[in-house]
Design a protein around this motif. Structure first.
Motif, short mmCIF file in Angstrom:
data_model
loop_
_atom_site.label_atom_id
_atom_site.label_comp_id
_atom_site.label_asym_id
_atom_site.label_seq_id
_atom_site.Cartn_x
_atom_site.Cartn_y
_atom_site.Cartn_z
N LEU A 154 -34.83 -5.78 -67.66
CA LEU A 154 -35.37 -6.71 -66.67
C LEU A 154 -36.85 -7.01 -66.95
O LEU A 154 -37.30 -8.15 -66.78
CB LEU A 154 -35.18 -6.16 -65.26
N ILE A 157 -36.79 -9.44 -69.68
CA ILE A 157 -36.34 -10.74 -69.19
C ILE A 157 -37.48 -11.44 -68.46
O ILE A 157 -37.71 -12.64 -68.65
CB ILE A 157 -35.12 -10.56 -68.26
N ARG A 158 -38.22 -10.67 -67.64
CA ARG A 158 -39.36 -11.26 -66.92
C ARG A 158 -40.37 -11.82 -67.90
O ARG A 158 -40.89 -12.91 -67.72
CB ARG A 158 -40.05 -10.18 -66.08
N GLY A 161 -38.68 -14.60 -70.03
CA GLY A 161 -38.13 -15.64 -69.16
C GLY A 161 -39.04 -16.84 -69.00
O GLY A 161 -38.58 -17.94 -68.79
N ARG A 162 -40.33 -16.61 -69.13
CA ARG A 162 -41.25 -17.74 -68.95
C ARG A 162 -41.03 -18.82 -70.00
O ARG A 162 -41.28 -19.98 -69.76
CB ARG A 162 -42.70 -17.25 -69.02
N ASP A 163 -40.60 -18.42 -71.19
CA ASP A 163 -40.43 -19.39 -72.27
C ASP A 163 -38.99 -19.86 -72.43
O ASP A 163 -38.74 -20.81 -73.13
CB ASP A 163 -40.83 -18.76 -73.62
N SER A 164 -38.07 -19.15 -71.82
CA SER A 164 -36.69 -19.43 -72.21
C SER A 164 -36.08 -20.54 -71.38
O SER A 164 -36.36 -20.68 -70.20
CB SER A 164 -35.84 -18.17 -72.09
N ILE A 167 -32.27 -18.18 -68.37
CA ILE A 167 -32.09 -16.72 -68.38
C ILE A 167 -30.86 -16.36 -67.58
O ILE A 167 -30.69 -15.24 -67.15
CB ILE A 167 -33.33 -15.97 -67.83
N HIS A 168 -29.99 -17.34 -67.37
CA HIS A 168 -28.78 -17.04 -66.61
C HIS A 168 -27.89 -16.09 -67.37
O HIS A 168 -27.18 -15.30 -66.81
CB HIS A 168 -28.01 -18.32 -66.31
N LEU A 185 -27.13 -12.70 -65.78
CA LEU A 185 -28.33 -12.08 -65.21
C LEU A 185 -27.95 -11.29 -63.96
O LEU A 185 -28.51 -10.24 -63.66
CB LEU A 185 -29.35 -13.17 -64.86
N ARG A 186 -26.96 -11.81 -63.24
CA ARG A 186 -26.47 -11.19 -62.03
C ARG A 186 -26.08 -9.73 -62.24
O ARG A 186 -26.34 -8.89 -61.40
CB ARG A 186 -25.26 -12.03 -61.62
N ILE A 189 -29.12 -7.69 -62.10
CA ILE A 189 -29.66 -7.61 -60.74
C ILE A 189 -28.86 -6.60 -59.92
O ILE A 189 -29.39 -5.87 -59.10
CB ILE A 189 -29.60 -8.99 -60.05
N LEU A 190 -27.55 -6.61 -60.15
CA LEU A 190 -26.68 -5.78 -59.32
C LEU A 190 -26.59 -4.33 -59.82
O LEU A 190 -26.17 -3.45 -59.09
CB LEU A 190 -25.27 -6.38 -59.26
N ASP A 202 -19.27 -5.50 -71.20
CA ASP A 202 -17.79 -5.52 -71.20
C ASP A 202 -17.25 -5.96 -72.56
O ASP A 202 -16.05 -5.99 -72.77
CB ASP A 202 -17.27 -6.43 -70.09
N VAL A 227 -22.04 -21.46 -68.81
CA VAL A 227 -23.31 -22.12 -68.60
C VAL A 227 -24.01 -22.29 -69.94
O VAL A 227 -24.65 -23.30 -70.21
CB VAL A 227 -24.20 -21.33 -67.62
#
Lengths: 450, 450
Positions: A154, A157-158, A161-164, A167-168, A185-186, A189-190, A202, A227
């Protein structure tokens, strides 16, 4: 260079004295391969120093003579701005060669440094064919390693993430940048922060190789409701991603092109609204003129049967009916087939199944329309004319329907776009075929030599 | 899945051995569309067996990828309790689509199986007109309040995220559930946990009302490169979201429908591959028979000019050339216009601009093709025939080009789909018009009363 070691000593002395002008003067007129040798012989720190002193064009020329891994090493020591400048100064073929030599990961990092135009050029030169997935991909994605914790991931990713662009979807890669998994990304988060990435993997993901047709990317993204779709090389190394919004554009563009081809218009490439009069004219006149030749053949068939027509002028009345209906039936089956092939419902190898089915459909259509023509013929010209019309209409519809259904497959075999089987082409061919069938049946049944 | 047939053999073996655990393991991580493919390939009995083995969420996901009639078949084989569970697990938009595909009575039976809440959701979605945005939306989204902190919002996202189809976009709503903003999840990840949601809002968002045409959702998502599009009622209250993957399906379906209409085929609704022979026949025969009447008018025009033809049978030779070229030119302009209207490049109000442009293009095309015909006529029939052909071809191309370009606008005015201006329709109309023009010019120039 005749005596590298002497020059080297001199350069080392000058660098030690911070005599920048002296070094510049010494190397200004040196051949690029020699400058490359000098660079190679220096330590890492001195190398960057020297490289920065070189006039820009000499720097890039010398750079292209370095060994791939030295290039990579040197680039790592330059600031992003310097690296960008250097890459922009390279000759396009040197750039492409350089990018090709690099392992996937390094290529990726370098592509990130290029501005969009240069990147497009580089990707072009990297040899991805037009309309291939490679042309569509963007290098802006986020990748993490399986051994990282979710918290580490994470953080990364943070940061990234600014450039990407998106980030989904987070990509999991191994040390050699081979794609292991894609995770939403979920999931991060979870998940608990101390879980490893490996634990939430998986290992079920869909990817595509860069050389495939972009239509295949559309199909995959649509089929799996994605996506983003990761693009890999033949070794499974992650090269970039294709995003669903690009794919939506591609799907719309391809549909527009197929629709234009379906009416014998060479694809406009830009929007109808922005196409000039000359473009609209030139994209249409070629097909129209070419089809004039086919249409002349129709005239030839009529001329050949002049005697038949003069002895029974009533035969002329039904010409438009028969050849137009044949053309319409052929357009229908051709269009259905072209679209089914474009969306992947029908594969080129399924031609026997597809054409066989259209034979049956054509027979039922021929029978229905034949009966209708029988009635019209009876009403306008009596029993004999009715029979001629029934037989002619039924045969014409069956034959033109098969021509329409088969032509896309034949075009595919010839390496052409099946969509070239346009309504105008099929209609014009159906005219000739329809006239031949009509006059053959009429002359035989009416006992008048054709 | 790269190799369906291999998996299939394996599954059949496992099913034969009644190795339920093995099948479960094999399919647990497979993408739902592939599981659907496997289900489709099995016989009825094996299908139910396998379906019962799937984890619930995978079962419902795979179910939504089946063709409508396969869904029906499968449901009939399940117990009421199993069917109820399955339907409850479906996403509301998938459920609505499924119910819509079913005949009325069957819909009723299935609605009875649903619990009251699910039934209400399904009926709500069914209340929006066909092809409206309302039919496309799902209520599974995440909404937060502006006064919450980012940490609170993230907790809520974690909680709700398990049920939501997508958490890529977070919706900010006020106490009356009116949409205030849409923010990407990324913003929450990047923001400080103690910031309020209000602080990271930019109040810049795109939304659509539920009653709008779904094509408009396609345009918005494409134009703004969105992943999801929020759907609101007329008061700005958030009702649901439309996701880009649904929109891609819509775009493809609409393109397929337009392409089929362009060849005078009534849209098949299901894929060509799965359409039965009767469907293929019935979707085509209506237009073909209707056009026979137009084609009879062409025959009528020829019959009316019988004397002209008998006195100069050579005129007959050029009939196919002239009317086919006219039809081709008309098909081209009609198809260009229909597609430009479908993609929104040309608005229905722009008809003077569009038709005016096609008048100019038609004039240039007419001149070019007229000259070509002049040469053919001179070669085949002398000076007078050359003049007749030049004038006839030029006028026919201009007129049919205008008819093709104008017809889509006229159909739109009549409340019909502009795509009804199919190549076969335009071609058949062009035949009649072309013959009238040809004989008018010929009889006047050749001094023979028509």
């Amino acid at each position: 260079m005749s005596d590298n070691s002497k020059v080297m000593t001199e350069i080392r002395t000058l660098l030690g004295r911070k005599d920048w002008t002296g070094v510049r003067m010494l190397l200004r007129d040196a051949p690029p391969p020699d400058v490359a040798d000098v660079l190679l012989a220096l330590g890492k720190q001195e190398r960057v120093l020297l490289f920065r002193l070189l006039p820009r064009s000499l720097a890039s020329d010398a750079f292209s003579y370095l060994e791939p891994f030295k290039k990579d090493e040197l680039l790592k020591d330059l600031s992003d701005e310097e690296a960008r400048e250097l890459l922009a100064d390279l000759y396009p073929d040197d750039l492409a060669e350089f990018l090709e030599e690099m392992p996937g990961m390094a290529t990726q990092r370098l592509l990130n440094l290029l501005d969009p135009d240069d990147r497009k050029d580089a990707l072009n030169l990297l040899g991805y064919p037009e309309k291939s997935v490679g042309r569509l991909m963007t290098p802006y994605y986020v990748a993490v390693r399986p051994e990282w914790t979710v918290a580490q991931a994470l953080d990364h990713i943070r940061e990234r993430g600014r450039d990407s662009e998106t980030i989904h979807v987070i990509h999991v890669v191994d040390a050699r940048w081979r794609l292991l998994d894609t995770l939403s990304l979920r999931r991060f988060i979870l998940a608990g922060p101390d879980d490893t990435v490996e634990r939430i993997m998986d290992r079920s993901f869909v990817s595509i190789t860069a050389s495939e047709d972009r239509q295949e990317a559309v199909r995959l993204i649509q089929h799996y409701d994605l996506v983003t779709l990761p693009v890999v090389d033949s070794g499974g190394v992650l090269l970039g991603i294709v995003t669903v919004d690009d794919v939506l554009d591609v799907a719309q563009k391809e549909a527009t092109e197929d629709i234009q081809l379906s009416a014998a218009v060479s694809p406009l490439k830009i929007s109808y609204r922005d196409s000039g009069l000359w473009t609209l004219f030139s994209r249409r006149v070629g097909w129209l003129a070419a089809l004039v030749l086919v249409n002349m053949a129709s005239g030839g068939v009529i001329a050949y049967h002049e005697d038949l027509l003069t002895s029974s002028i009533a035969l002329t009345f039904f010409i438009p009916l028969l050849i137009a209906t044949g053309g319409n039936a052929g357009s229908q089956s051709a269009t259905l087939m072209v679209r089914a092939m474009a969306t992947g419902e029908v594969k080129p190898a399924q031609y026997t199944w597809a054409v066989g089915r259209e034979l049956v459909v054509g027979l039922i259509l021929g029978l229905a329309l034949g009966l209708l023509s029988w009635m019209l013929g009876f009403y306008r010209g009596g029993v004999q004319m009715a029979l001629v019309l029934f037989l002619a209409m039924a045969s014409i519809v069956v034959v033109t329907n098969i021509i329409g259904a088969g032509l896309p497959f034949i075009l595919y075999r010839l390496g052409m776009d099946p969509a070239v089987a346009s309504s105008p082409l099929v209609t014009s061919v159906a005219d000739v075929v329809g006239l031949i069938i009509y006059f053959f049946i009429a002359s035989n049944l009416m006992g008048i030599p054709g």
